[in-house]
Write an enzyme that holds these catalytic residues in place. Structure first.
Site, PDB file in Angstrom:
ATOM      1  N   HIS A  50       0.839  -1.204   0.000  1.00 56.56           N
ATOM      2  CA  HIS A  50       0.000   0.000   0.000  1.00 56.56           C
ATOM      3  C   HIS A  50       0.864   1.241   0.000  1.00 56.56           C
ATOM      4  CE1 HIS A  50       0.714  -0.542   4.319  1.00 56.56           C
ATOM      5  NE2 HIS A  50       0.218   0.648   4.570  1.00 56.56           N
ATOM      6  N   HIS A  69       1.460   3.943   1.872  1.00 56.70           N
ATOM      7  CA  HIS A  69       2.047   4.701   2.986  1.00 56.70           C
ATOM      8  C   HIS A  69       3.575   4.719   2.921  1.00 56.70           C
ATOM      9  CE1 HIS A  69      -1.835   4.159   5.550  1.00 56.70           C
ATOM     10  NE2 HIS A  69      -1.876   5.243   4.800  1.00 56.70           N
ATOM     11  N   ASP A  92       5.820   4.535   5.147  1.00 55.80           N
ATOM     12  CA  ASP A  92       6.557   3.532   5.936  1.00 55.80           C
ATOM     13  C   ASP A  92       6.539   2.152   5.260  1.00 55.80           C
ATOM     14  OD1 ASP A  92       3.740   3.478   6.693  1.00 55.80           O
ATOM     15  OD2 ASP A  92       4.299   2.104   8.311  1.00 55.80           O
ATOM     16  N   HIS A  93       6.031   2.093   4.021  1.00 62.18           N
ATOM     17  CA  HIS A  93       6.076   0.850   3.232  1.00 62.18           C
ATOM     18  C   HIS A  93       6.749   1.040   1.874  1.00 62.18           C
ATOM     19  CE1 HIS A  93       3.463  -1.370   6.059  1.00 62.18           C
ATOM     20  NE2 HIS A  93       3.181  -0.120   6.401  1.00 62.18           N
ATOM     21  N   HIS A 115      -7.556  -0.521   5.530  1.00 63.24           N
ATOM     22  CA  HIS A 115      -6.492   0.360   6.043  1.00 63.24           C
ATOM     23  C   HIS A 115      -6.270   1.495   5.051  1.00 63.24           C
ATOM     24  CE1 HIS A 115      -2.796   1.530   8.060  1.00 63.24           C
ATOM     25  NE2 HIS A 115      -2.126   1.385   6.936  1.00 63.24           N
ATOM     26  N   ASP A 151      -0.506  -3.923   6.128  1.00 64.10           N
ATOM     27  CA  ASP A 151      -1.158  -3.404   7.338  1.00 64.10           C
ATOM     28  C   ASP A 151      -2.628  -3.814   7.408  1.00 64.10           C
ATOM     29  OD1 ASP A 151       1.265  -2.268   7.878  1.00 64.10           O
ATOM     30  OD2 ASP A 151       0.601  -0.185   7.727  1.00 64.10           O
ATOM     31  N   HIS A 191       4.262  -4.717  10.392  1.00 67.14           N
ATOM     32  CA  HIS A 191       4.711  -4.080  11.641  1.00 67.14           C
ATOM     33  C   HIS A 191       4.908  -5.105  12.751  1.00 67.14           C
ATOM     34  CE1 HIS A 191       4.133   0.251  10.693  1.00 67.14           C
ATOM     35  NE2 HIS A 191       3.232  -0.214   9.843  1.00 67.14           N
TER      36      HIS A 191
HETATM   37 FE    FE Z   1       2.388   0.803   8.116  1.00 67.11          FE
HETATM   38 ZN    ZN Z   2      -0.017   1.660   6.477  1.00 67.63          ZN
END
Ligand code: FE
Ligand code: ZN
Length: 244
Positions: free
Chosen positions: A59, A61, A63-64, A117, A136, A174
């Protein structure tokens, strides 16, 4: 019995994220899922032999996906992600929809769209190898926050993942297992399977080890978000966890 050729290894990145290194033993092909930080991912690729064949994104975001272009430029490999979010993902060579397949060497993943998400969130299922990369959407003893989707969408996404074979290995984005266990025990204090999983998580973290992958059958017995009997119950649990 099927030949299990794909191995999934978590790479700890940022503060509590995992990228995943996928190695197809039959072909030697290497894949990386959700490359959000270059240095530890490059180190893992170099330790695995210095080749990279494919980047998979779950996805949009940061942080990915944050190091996707840096890793692509270094190794010259294609990038796969959700067609539905192509406009806000790094440039995709493979824009994928529900039910489509993507190959890593001799291994094959099927794409499962899992909105909730984020709108365009997808999971990758390597069926022959029993491996699910789910970003996520599903965490050990928890699930992702509803940042763009409704409880109805997330509940349906989790139901699809819950229907996979029990031996499926859950490879998520995560290391949230410790805080998820605290909430799960709060809402389901007498569940013996949950107590056992929470104790295993405590021991793994005390030893400095990842708590993932998790096994789907253990999650089905212990994860309150998979055990929610209906959408309303799920929505109430998710709201309660947001305030916990
Ligand atoms: Fe994340
Ligand atoms: Zn995420």
């Amino acid at each position: 019995m099927q030949f299990m050729s794909l191995i999934a290894t978590p790479i700890p990145i940022l503060s509590d994220n995992y990228a995943w290194l996928l190695r197809d033993a039959a072909s030697g092909a290497i894949g990386i899922v959700d490359p959000a930080e270059a240095a530890p991912i490059v180190a893992a690729i170099e330790a695995a032999g210095g080749r990279l064949d494919l980047i998979l994104l779950t996805h949009h975001h940061a942080d990915h996906v944050a190091a996707t272009d840096a890793i692509r430029d270094r190794y010259g490999c294609p990038v796969a992600g959700a067609a539905a979010d192509a406009h806000r993902l790094p440039r995709l060579d493979h824009a994928l929809r529900d039910g489509e397949h993507i190959a890593l060497g001799s291994a094959h993943a099927e794409v499962i769209e899992t909105p909730g998400h984020t709108r365009g969130h997808i999971a990758y299922r390597f069926a022959a190898d029993g491996i699910l990369l789910c970003g996520d959407t599903l965490f050990s003893l928890g699930c992702g926050r509803l940042l763009e989707g409704s409880a109805m969408e997330m509940f349906a996404s989790l139901r699809r993942l819950a229907a996979l074979p029990g031996e499926t290995l859950i490879c998520c984005g995560h290391e949230y297992s410790t805080s998820n266990a605290r909430f799960a025990l709060h809402v389901d204090p007498h569940n013996a399977a949950l107590q056992a999983r929470a104790a295993a998580i405590t021991a793994l973290r005390a030893a400095g080890k990842p708590t993932l992958p998790a096994k789907l059958d253990e999650e089905l017995a212990a994860n309150p978000f998979l055990r929610a009997s209906n959408e309303a119950h799920f929505a109430e649990l998710r709201a309660q966890k947001d305030r916990f």
